[in-house]
Design an enzyme around this catalytic site. Structure first.
Site, PDB file in Angstrom:
ATOM      1  N   HIS A  48       0.742  -1.208  -0.141  1.00  0.00           N
ATOM      2  CA  HIS A  48      -0.107  -0.031   0.182  1.00  0.00           C
ATOM      3  C   HIS A  48       0.943   1.159   0.353  1.00  0.00           C
ATOM      4  O   HIS A  48       2.119   1.233   0.160  1.00  0.00           O
ATOM      5  CB  HIS A  48      -1.050   0.026   1.328  1.00  0.00           C
ATOM      6  CG  HIS A  48      -0.389  -0.147   2.496  1.00  0.00           C
ATOM      7  ND1 HIS A  48       0.366   1.073   2.967  1.00  0.00           N
ATOM      8  CD2 HIS A  48      -0.108  -0.953   3.485  1.00  0.00           C
ATOM      9  CE1 HIS A  48       0.855   0.496   4.300  1.00  0.00           C
ATOM     10  NE2 HIS A  48       0.718  -0.871   4.375  1.00  0.00           N
TER      11      HIS A  48
HETATM   12  P1  TYD Z   1      -1.542  -2.804   7.556  1.00  0.00           P
HETATM   13  O1  TYD Z   1      -1.165  -1.429   7.647  1.00  0.00           O
HETATM   14  O2  TYD Z   1      -2.206  -3.139   5.985  1.00  0.00           O
HETATM   15  O3  TYD Z   1      -0.118  -3.756   7.858  1.00  0.00           O
HETATM   16  P2  TYD Z   1       1.281  -3.934   6.931  1.00  0.00           P
HETATM   17  O4  TYD Z   1       1.328  -2.672   6.176  1.00  0.00           O
HETATM   18  O5  TYD Z   1       2.140  -4.186   8.043  1.00  0.00           O
HETATM   19  O6  TYD Z   1       1.164  -5.095   6.346  1.00  0.00           O
HETATM   20  O7  TYD Z   1      -2.464  -3.391   8.816  1.00  0.00           O
HETATM   21  C1  TYD Z   1      -2.905  -4.561   9.088  1.00  0.00           C
HETATM   22  C2  TYD Z   1      -4.089  -4.446   9.731  1.00  0.00           C
HETATM   23  O8  TYD Z   1      -3.953  -3.862  10.980  1.00  0.00           O
HETATM   24  C3  TYD Z   1      -5.143  -3.679   9.128  1.00  0.00           C
HETATM   25  O9  TYD Z   1      -6.583  -4.470   9.413  1.00  0.00           O
HETATM   26  C4  TYD Z   1      -5.268  -2.458   9.735  1.00  0.00           C
HETATM   27  C5  TYD Z   1      -4.926  -2.802  11.261  1.00  0.00           C
HETATM   28  N1  TYD Z   1      -4.081  -1.647  11.998  1.00  0.00           N
HETATM   29  C6  TYD Z   1      -4.628  -0.792  12.929  1.00  0.00           C
HETATM   30  O10 TYD Z   1      -5.769  -1.194  13.412  1.00  0.00           O
HETATM   31  N2  TYD Z   1      -3.952   0.202  13.530  1.00  0.00           N
HETATM   32  C7  TYD Z   1      -2.637   0.436  12.866  1.00  0.00           C
HETATM   33  O11 TYD Z   1      -1.919   1.592  13.474  1.00  0.00           O
HETATM   34  C8  TYD Z   1      -2.025  -0.319  11.941  1.00  0.00           C
HETATM   35  C9  TYD Z   1      -0.711   0.094  11.300  1.00  0.00           C
HETATM   36  C10 TYD Z   1      -2.724  -1.366  11.396  1.00  0.00           C
END
Ligand code: TYD
Length: 138
Positions: free
Chosen positions: A55
């Protein structure tokens, strides 16, 4: 919106350290990083074949630090790609808004610390690469 960034805008930030016979102390304060920290989160117990990220953010700045172990960060600006292996706890990667990132090749026991400039906001995410390219070309 801040979507004009290039991969050259992503940089390694060296975190100042205090070293004596008792070990190392790394400290982030004041102007060590170019944003105010509003959120801290960390990844751990990550399977070595995990694929994270995938992303971009519209406004968020982040500093990614391999507190323990190592992983690869693939960054893309729509034109160019760079792969950065993060493996030193005093070297963080500053990812500015408008950069696509993917993270993989996690070492076992790795801990990935993220300092962020804002609280969690799903609206700030661009989760489809085709949407990302559309933002970059608009
Ligand atoms: P995501 O940012 O997509 O993870 P990564 O980039 O590490 O693969 O987040 C994964 C899941 O966690 C998504 O459902 C959103 C949730 N999340 C939160 O609730 N709070 C946060 O601060 C973050 C970073 C993610």
């Amino acid at each position: 919106l801040n979507m004009n960034s290039k991969i050259e805008d992503v940089e390694i930030i060296e975190i100042p350290r205090v070293h004596d016979e008792r070990g190392l102390l790394a400290v982030i304060e004041g102007n060590t990083i170019p944003f105010d920290i509003k959120r801290v989160y960390y990844l751990y117990d990550v399977p070595s074949d995990a694929f994270r990220g995938g992303h971009a953010h519209k406004e968020l700045n982040q500093l990614i630090i391999p507190l323990s172990g190592s992983f690869d960060v693939h960054i893309k600006d729509g034109d160019n790609t760079r792969i950065i292996n993060l493996n030193k706890p005093h070297k963080g990667l500053l990812i500015v808004p408008g950069i696509w990132r993917e993270i993989d090749n996690f070492s076992s026991g790795c801990v990935c610390l993220v300092l962020a400039s804002a609280e969690y906001n799903e609206e700030d995410y661009i989760r489809k690469y085709s949407d990302f390219l559309a933002f970059k070309n608009s």
